[in-house]
Design an enzyme around this catalytic site. Structure first.
Site, PDB file in Angstrom:
ATOM      1  N   PHE A  83      12.930   5.422  11.066  1.00 50.54           N
ATOM      2  CA  PHE A  83      11.618   4.884  10.715  1.00 50.54           C
ATOM      3  C   PHE A  83      10.756   6.056  10.287  1.00 50.54           C
ATOM      4  O   PHE A  83      10.498   6.968  11.067  1.00 50.54           O
ATOM      5  CB  PHE A  83      10.962   4.133  11.875  1.00 50.54           C
ATOM      6  CG  PHE A  83       9.777   3.334  11.408  1.00 50.54           C
ATOM      7  CD1 PHE A  83       9.938   2.048  10.925  1.00 50.54           C
ATOM      8  CD2 PHE A  83       8.508   3.896  11.407  1.00 50.54           C
ATOM      9  CE1 PHE A  83       8.845   1.321  10.448  1.00 50.54           C
ATOM     10  CE2 PHE A  83       7.410   3.177  10.935  1.00 50.54           C
ATOM     11  CZ  PHE A  83       7.584   1.892  10.459  1.00 50.54           C
ATOM     12  N   ASP A  96       3.591   4.003   6.381  1.00 53.83           N
ATOM     13  CA  ASP A  96       2.776   3.901   7.583  1.00 53.83           C
ATOM     14  C   ASP A  96       3.515   3.257   8.745  1.00 53.83           C
ATOM     15  O   ASP A  96       4.582   2.665   8.591  1.00 53.83           O
ATOM     16  CB  ASP A  96       1.535   3.054   7.283  1.00 53.83           C
ATOM     17  CG  ASP A  96       1.856   1.568   7.191  1.00 53.83           C
ATOM     18  OD1 ASP A  96       1.336   0.794   8.014  1.00 53.83           O
ATOM     19  OD2 ASP A  96       2.643   1.172   6.306  1.00 53.83           O
ATOM     20  N   ASP A 145      15.036  -0.297   1.960  1.00 56.44           N
ATOM     21  CA  ASP A 145      15.955  -0.344   3.100  1.00 56.44           C
ATOM     22  C   ASP A 145      16.795  -1.607   3.008  1.00 56.44           C
ATOM     23  O   ASP A 145      17.859  -1.585   2.422  1.00 56.44           O
ATOM     24  CB  ASP A 145      15.255  -0.144   4.444  1.00 56.44           C
ATOM     25  CG  ASP A 145      13.967  -0.925   4.596  1.00 56.44           C
ATOM     26  OD1 ASP A 145      13.832  -2.006   4.015  1.00 56.44           O
ATOM     27  OD2 ASP A 145      13.088  -0.452   5.318  1.00 56.44           O
ATOM     28  N   LYS A 188      17.489   3.906   1.798  1.00 54.05           N
ATOM     29  CA  LYS A 188      18.352   3.825   2.979  1.00 54.05           C
ATOM     30  C   LYS A 188      19.487   2.852   2.647  1.00 54.05           C
ATOM     31  O   LYS A 188      19.446   1.690   3.049  1.00 54.05           O
ATOM     32  CB  LYS A 188      17.586   3.295   4.195  1.00 54.05           C
ATOM     33  CG  LYS A 188      16.523   4.184   4.733  1.00 54.05           C
ATOM     34  CD  LYS A 188      16.130   3.712   6.132  1.00 54.05           C
ATOM     35  CE  LYS A 188      14.683   3.363   6.217  1.00 54.05           C
ATOM     36  NZ  LYS A 188      14.317   2.868   7.556  1.00 54.05           N
ATOM     37  N   GLU A 232       8.275   1.853  -5.812  1.00 53.76           N
ATOM     38  CA  GLU A 232       8.280   1.493  -4.398  1.00 53.76           C
ATOM     39  C   GLU A 232       8.398   2.753  -3.555  1.00 53.76           C
ATOM     40  O   GLU A 232       8.935   3.759  -3.999  1.00 53.76           O
ATOM     41  CB  GLU A 232       9.450   0.546  -4.134  1.00 53.76           C
ATOM     42  CG  GLU A 232       9.586   0.040  -2.722  1.00 53.76           C
ATOM     43  CD  GLU A 232       8.407  -0.784  -2.204  1.00 53.76           C
ATOM     44  OE1 GLU A 232       7.322  -0.201  -2.068  1.00 53.76           O
ATOM     45  OE2 GLU A 232       8.592  -1.973  -1.909  1.00 53.76           O
ATOM     46  N   LYS A 246       0.825  -1.180   0.000  1.00 54.18           N
ATOM     47  CA  LYS A 246       0.000   0.000   0.000  1.00 54.18           C
ATOM     48  C   LYS A 246       0.874   1.250   0.000  1.00 54.18           C
ATOM     49  O   LYS A 246       0.449   2.314  -0.395  1.00 54.18           O
ATOM     50  CB  LYS A 246      -0.897   0.028   1.224  1.00 54.18           C
ATOM     51  CG  LYS A 246      -1.858  -1.128   1.323  1.00 54.18           C
ATOM     52  CD  LYS A 246      -2.661  -1.065   2.610  1.00 54.18           C
ATOM     53  CE  LYS A 246      -3.518  -2.316   2.724  1.00 54.18           C
ATOM     54  NZ  LYS A 246      -4.114  -2.463   4.047  1.00 54.18           N
TER      55      LYS A 246
END
Length: 176
Positions: A150, A157, A101, A129, A97, A41
């Protein structure tokens, strides 16, 4: 616990960079058609905003993939919840995307999709990242390189919250 979001990349910078990425994609795909694959999502906001500024013909499909659950770190276990509905054989595919990470998810998807014989397969990510990388991933288009934080907002989300923020923010969780 108390959650706080600190603005990392404001709304104006996000909008400007999305337009710049679209301009680069327009140049690279001039005279071609792009088949965008949105990874649900998280990348839906980015994919839709990016598509608005792409001038070459675009078709779009969606995949739902998970590796986080409701945690703060990737579980390392990749689950395909929804596969593509269209055939990508012979198409110029742009895999979109929200964030790279560890690279596990995109590496897995790229290898899986290559077996479906697209004419080309490139990756476009809003955030990268690189210091967290454990699997090799080559992104052709990167919005922003960020530290190992984060982040939430613009589709990203934490436990299905904060996606609607118009900026990218660092999620800080404080003990009460």
């Amino acid at each position: 616990m108390k959650e706080e979001v600190r603005v990392l990349i404001d709304e104006e910078k996000v909008a400007k960079r999305v337009k710049e990425l679209a301009e680069q994609i327009n140049r690279d795909y001039e005279g071609k058609k792009i088949h965008m694959i949105c990874i649900l999502k998280g990348s839906v906001f980015f994919t839709c905003e990016l598509a608005k500024y792409i001038k070459v013909p675009v078709s779009m499909d969606f995949m739902s993939v998970s590796s986080y659950g409701d945690g703060l770190t990737s579980s390392g276990c990749i689950t395909i919840n929804q596969d593509l509905t269209m055939n990508i054989e012979g198409k110029e595919v742009l895999l979109v995307e929200d964030i790279v990470d560890s690279g596990r998810t995109l590496s897995y998807l790229a290898h899986m999709l290559q077996k479906r014989n697209p004419a080309s397969l490139k990756i476009c990510t809003l955030l990268d990242k690189p210091q967290c990388r454990v699997a090799e991933v080559e992104s052709a288009y990167t919005g922003f390189e960020i530290e190992d934080l984060f982040v939430v907002g613009f589709g990203l989300d934490y436990a299905q919250r904060y996606r609607n923020l118009p900026y990218i923010g660092e999620l800080i969780i404080k003990e009460d």
